[in-house]
Enzyme design. Structure first.
Site, short mmCIF file in Angstrom:
data_model
loop_
_atom_site.label_atom_id
_atom_site.label_comp_id
_atom_site.label_asym_id
_atom_site.label_seq_id
_atom_site.Cartn_x
_atom_site.Cartn_y
_atom_site.Cartn_z
N ARG A 36 86.68 -38.60 -29.77
CA ARG A 36 85.75 -38.31 -28.66
C ARG A 36 86.42 -38.61 -27.32
O ARG A 36 87.29 -39.47 -27.24
CB ARG A 36 84.53 -39.24 -28.75
CG ARG A 36 83.45 -38.77 -29.66
CD ARG A 36 82.16 -39.54 -29.35
NE ARG A 36 81.07 -38.99 -30.12
CZ ARG A 36 80.76 -39.40 -31.34
NH1 ARG A 36 81.45 -40.37 -31.91
NH2 ARG A 36 79.78 -38.83 -32.00
N THR A 42 79.41 -43.17 -32.51
CA THR A 42 78.05 -42.61 -32.60
C THR A 42 77.08 -43.49 -31.85
O THR A 42 76.24 -43.01 -31.08
CB THR A 42 77.63 -42.51 -34.09
OG1 THR A 42 78.53 -41.63 -34.75
CG2 THR A 42 76.21 -41.97 -34.23
N GLY A 182 62.93 -42.25 -42.38
CA GLY A 182 63.81 -43.41 -42.28
C GLY A 182 63.89 -43.85 -40.82
O GLY A 182 63.02 -43.53 -40.01
N GLY A 185 64.21 -40.71 -38.30
CA GLY A 185 63.00 -39.90 -38.29
C GLY A 185 61.87 -40.57 -37.53
O GLY A 185 61.20 -39.94 -36.71
N VAL A 237 61.65 -31.27 -49.16
CA VAL A 237 61.97 -30.03 -48.43
C VAL A 237 63.02 -29.26 -49.23
O VAL A 237 64.04 -29.80 -49.64
CB VAL A 237 62.48 -30.36 -47.02
CG1 VAL A 237 62.97 -29.11 -46.32
CG2 VAL A 237 61.37 -31.02 -46.22
N MET A 319 74.38 -48.88 -42.73
CA MET A 319 75.10 -48.19 -41.64
C MET A 319 74.50 -48.64 -40.32
O MET A 319 73.70 -47.93 -39.71
CB MET A 319 75.00 -46.69 -41.81
CG MET A 319 75.81 -46.17 -42.99
SD MET A 319 75.73 -44.38 -43.06
CE MET A 319 76.97 -44.01 -44.28
N HIS A 445 55.66 -72.22 -25.32
CA HIS A 445 54.28 -71.75 -25.30
C HIS A 445 53.91 -71.28 -23.90
O HIS A 445 54.19 -71.97 -22.94
CB HIS A 445 53.33 -72.87 -25.72
CG HIS A 445 51.89 -72.46 -25.59
ND1 HIS A 445 51.26 -71.66 -26.53
CD2 HIS A 445 50.97 -72.70 -24.63
CE1 HIS A 445 50.02 -71.44 -26.15
NE2 HIS A 445 49.81 -72.06 -25.00
#
Ligand code: NAI
Length: 467
Positions: A36, A42, A182, A185, A237, A319, A445
């Site tokens: 990159r 990522t 997960g 999502g 799906v 991961m 507190h």
């Protein structure tokens, strides 16, 4: 010309950059090869950081609706999505630039290009058709992971997308179908639901968040349903068709075929290790038959080839960026001749929805599976003074301890700022502490952390104080 270093690291994500920074701090000469244009992998570029920027922005947008109960009247609130996205990009830019600065400061050689092992001590870096060669006695593979998709589903990057594109939709999709309940999502589903999308989450399993404590996962599902997300569980799906901008998702539920129409579909069914085109086969590095992850000695991170190590998403374990980072640091210490060890029992996990879900250690299901004799302590945020003052009383702290020794085995928090609260539980687990330790710590507190102390009191003494 071949350039020589003490260690060459392929991949500049949390595993690779952490390994390089630590190695440089310990007097080694590291080189990092990164494909990159910016460092951070990522996580910084298209993962943790941009998603958190959007989660925080969209959370504020959603919070406006709650302001009236605080006596604040906000009218004519509007969304400027372009500005929200450019803020996210700015956050990413500042952090990746910051890393580049740290590399310069540590005199870490950075090679931009594609890295490939030529031999156990040699790496080729290809960029713009030019190849240069680096050599070092230690090579570290830290190439991370990439989105996975079922074989029948093709990501087109426009209508059927991975998390990367879902961080940059240029308008709010009226109907968003998310495949997979997960981490990704639920986080990105939350972002777009808050900004106005009608979000339907299709999940293959009969529950959401398969690795989370089931009791808290059920609370998360109920909460997100109240926030407007729709869940279709036990739904597999099988096909996605795109016709003139209209997307139709075909799924199977209890033997029946169902179809869902959407403007965008986010495929978030997991990630796979990025191990292709790194030269693994040529050098003979072994990978796991099923997961494709690189086989390493879990203590030394050494692969089956002497001098070649692997860390982060390409090896076994969750991961997660912080798991990758801690492995990078530990490996650098070992390469510099120091002792280092990672405690895999005390790695937290956080789902940055709202309220947040954070956990460390074992879930109640895992304890049952292992036949462990355990105690459970719970405390609801509804009974916590700070949560009341904040107006954020949803959620619970759940503490799991060994019934005989009282050792802390797991802590699961669904509640406001759970991502920060979990740090205390991680510390207690790291020191092999007990439920009573957590109960007797003096919590400031009023603070949300008192809920941890109370749940621990419940586990250790049978009752919280405020009962
Ligand atoms: P995940 O493994 O968390 O969840 C994938 C879900 O998709 C599972 O519940 C699975 O049962 C379901 N699924 C699989 N195939 C399906 C199908 N055909 N139809 C319907 N459902 C299906 O993977 P996710 O969310 O893609 O995240 C990838 C990785 O990225 C995670 O392992 C996580 O560690 C990491 N991550 C971490 C974050 C954090 O720390 N906050 C945020 C985002 C990602």
């Amino acid at each position: 010309m071949v350039e020589t270093f003490d260690v060459v690291i392929i991949g500049g994500g949390p595993a690779g950059y952490a390994c390089a920074l630590k190695a440089a701090q310990l007097g080694l000469r590291p080189a990092v090869v990164e494909a990159r244009p910016s460092l951070g992998g990522t996580c910084l570029n298209v993962g943790c950081i941009p998603s958190k920027a959007l989660l925080d922005s969209s959370e504020r947008f959603a919070e406006v609706k709650k302001l009236a109960e605080h006596g604040i009247i906000a009218t004519d609130v509007q969304l400027d999505l372009a500005r929200m996205l450019s803020r996210k990009n700015q956050v990413v830019k500042e952090l990746t630039n910051g890393l580049a600065g740290l590399f310069r400061k540590g005199k870490i050689a950075l090679f931009q290009g594609h890295g490939r092992l030529l031999a156990p001590s040699r790496v080729a870096v290809t960029s713009d058709g030019r190849t240069r060669e680096l050599t070092a006695p230690s090579i570290v593979i830290a190439t991370g992971s990439e989105p996975a998709a079922p074989p029948a589903i093709r990501l087109d990057g426009i209508h059927v997308v991975s998390s990367t594109e879902a961080l940059s939709f240029d308008s709010v999709p009226p109907r968003l179908v998310v495949i997979g309940a997960g981490y990704i999502g639920l986080e990105l589903g939350s972002v777009w639901a808050r900004l106005g999308s009608r979000v339907t989450v299709l999940e293959f399993l009969p529950r959401i968040l398969p690795t989370a404590d089931a009791e808290l996962a059920a609370l998360v599902q109920a909460s997100l349903t109240r926030q407007g997300l729709t869940f279709q569980l036990g739904t597999k799906v099988t096909q996605i068709n795109v016709e003139s901008g209209r997307v139709v998702v075909t799924a199977e539920h209890q033997g029946a075929t169902q179809q869902y129409e959407a403007d965008k579909v986010l495929v978030a069914v997991g990630r796979r290790p990025k191990t292709s085109e790194v030269g693994l086969e040529e050098v003979g590095i072994r990978t796991h038959e099923k997961t494709g992850k690189i086989d390493v000695d879990r203590r030394t991170y050494l692969t089956n080839v002497p001098g070649v190590y692997a860390i982060g998403d390409v090896i076994d374990g969750p991961m997660l960026a912080h798991k990758a980072q801690i492995e990078g640091e530990a490996l650098a210490e070992m390469l510099a001749g120091h002792a280092a060890v990672v405690n895999y029992n005390a790695i937290p996990g956080v789902v940055y929805i709202w309220p947040e879900l954070a956990s460390v250690g074992l879930t109640e299901e895992q304890l049952k599976e292992q036949g462990h004799d355990y105690r459970v302590g719970r405390f609801p945020f509804l009974a916590n003074g700070r949560a009341k003052a904040l107006g954020e009383t949803e959620g619970v702290v759940k503490v799991l301890t060994d019934a005989k020794t009282d050792r802390l085995l797991g802590v699961h928090i669904f509640g406001p700022r759970a991502s920060d609260l979990i740090a205390e539980a991680v510390a207690v687990m790291e020191y092999s502490g007990s439920g009573e330790d957590l109960a007797r710590f003096c919590h400031s507190h009023p603070s949300l952390s008192e809920a941890l102390g109370e749940a621990a009191r419940h586990a250790a003494f049978g009752k919280p104080l405020h009962f």
